[in-house]
Design an enzyme around this catalytic site. Structure first.
Site, mmCIF file in Angstrom:
data_model
loop_
_atom_site.group_PDB
_atom_site.id
_atom_site.type_symbol
_atom_site.label_atom_id
_atom_site.label_comp_id
_atom_site.label_asym_id
_atom_site.label_seq_id
_atom_site.Cartn_x
_atom_site.Cartn_y
_atom_site.Cartn_z
ATOM 1 N N LYS A 1 0.863 -1.344 -0.014
ATOM 2 C CA LYS A 1 -0.089 0.049 -0.010
ATOM 3 C C LYS A 1 0.929 1.330 -0.037
ATOM 4 C CE LYS A 1 -4.027 -0.076 2.346
ATOM 5 N NZ LYS A 1 -4.854 -0.404 3.425
HETATM 6 C C1 E4P Z 1 -8.151 -0.635 3.538
HETATM 7 O O1 E4P Z 1 -7.221 -1.033 2.880
HETATM 8 C C2 E4P Z 1 -8.062 0.636 4.258
HETATM 9 O O2 E4P Z 1 -6.799 0.906 4.900
HETATM 10 C C3 E4P Z 1 -9.448 0.782 5.301
HETATM 11 O O3 E4P Z 1 -10.457 0.372 4.769
HETATM 12 C C4 E4P Z 1 -9.317 2.022 6.066
HETATM 13 O O4 E4P Z 1 -10.227 1.393 7.195
HETATM 14 P P1 E4P Z 1 -10.192 2.221 8.448
HETATM 15 O O5 E4P Z 1 -11.151 3.212 8.410
HETATM 16 O O6 E4P Z 1 -10.966 1.024 9.300
HETATM 17 O O7 E4P Z 1 -8.880 2.347 9.257
#
Ligand code: E4P
Length: 219
Positions: free
Chosen positions: A88
């Site tokens: 990511k």
């Molecule tokens: C997924 O890849 C993201 O990091 C995620 O959906 C963000 O989620 P959160 O709001 O639970 O941190």
């Protein structure tokens, strides 16, 4: 549409793989903090669970890295640890620069923190493997855009880019509906959101009705 689990908690991941047959896992620094694990500890635990399966695991680079070179170095290091890892990278100018290098080197990149169509298109143009529009974060701040998911999906599909759209920060079953109707490739949601969505109260109500009917005939 593929279902991913958005979590770094090993017990949740094991449960979701075994019971729900989830297709992948996404994490971020907040999920690691919730699971009380450093990224290296998470990698050590998740690798044996997913290697030799088709389950992809998205792992974020250190969010303090703000130049492309450092992101590239960290992304390559993590990607080399397991074939299932997708790295990511944030939707920032430096992130996009890193993406263009990493995609040419064959590293699978999940462009995260996507909040508009321009970011999604730039991610697609530069070879993102996954593009993650964050739906819930906008809504929680009163910025509800009813067309956000469908606009991202249509814009990217219009030009035949290969990137997969991974709808992220999902908070409710309604987001699943919007993502599926828009033709998104993947959705990632927390353990709680899946539990809530799989166990609709009408299903339990219906089951109670059927139990009563069944018992009446047995008398
Ligand atoms: C997924 O890849 C993201 O990091 C995620 O959906 C963000 O989620 P959160 O709001 O639970 O941190």
């Amino acid at each position: 549409m593929l279902f991913f689990l958005d979590s770094a908690k090993l017990d949740e991941i094991e449960y979701a793989i075994k019971r729900w047959k989830i297709d992948g896992v996404t994490t971020n620094p907040r999920h690691l903090a919730n699971a009380k694990m450093k990224v290296e500890q998470f990698i050590e635990k998740i690798k044996p669970l997913v290697e030799n399966t088709n389950i992809s695991v998205s792992i974020e680079v250190n969010p303090h890295l703000n130049d492309a070179e450092s992101m590239i170095e960290e992304a390559q290091r993590i990607a080399s640890m397991c074939e299932n890892f997708v790295i990511k990278i944030p939707a920032t100018e430096a992130g996009f620069e890193a993406l263009s290098v990493l995609s040419k080197k064959g590293v699978k990149v999940n462009v995260t923190l996507v909040f508009n169509v321009v970011q999604a298109l730039q991610a697609a143009r530069l070879g993102a493997y996954y593009i993650s529009p964050f739906v819930g974060w906008k809504e929680e701040r009163g910025d509800y855009d009813v067309d956000f998911i469908s606009n991202v999906v249509r814009a990217v599909k219009n030009y035949g880019f290969k990137s997969k759209i991974l709808i992220a920060a999902v908070r409710s079953a309604r987001h699943f509906t919007e993502a599926a109707l828009a033709g998104a490739d993947i959705i990632t949601a927390s353990f709680e959101v899946y539990k809530r969505s799989f166990e609709n109260p009408y299903s339990s109500l219906g089951l109670d009705i059927f139990k009563d009917s069944w018992d009446q005939i047995q008398k």
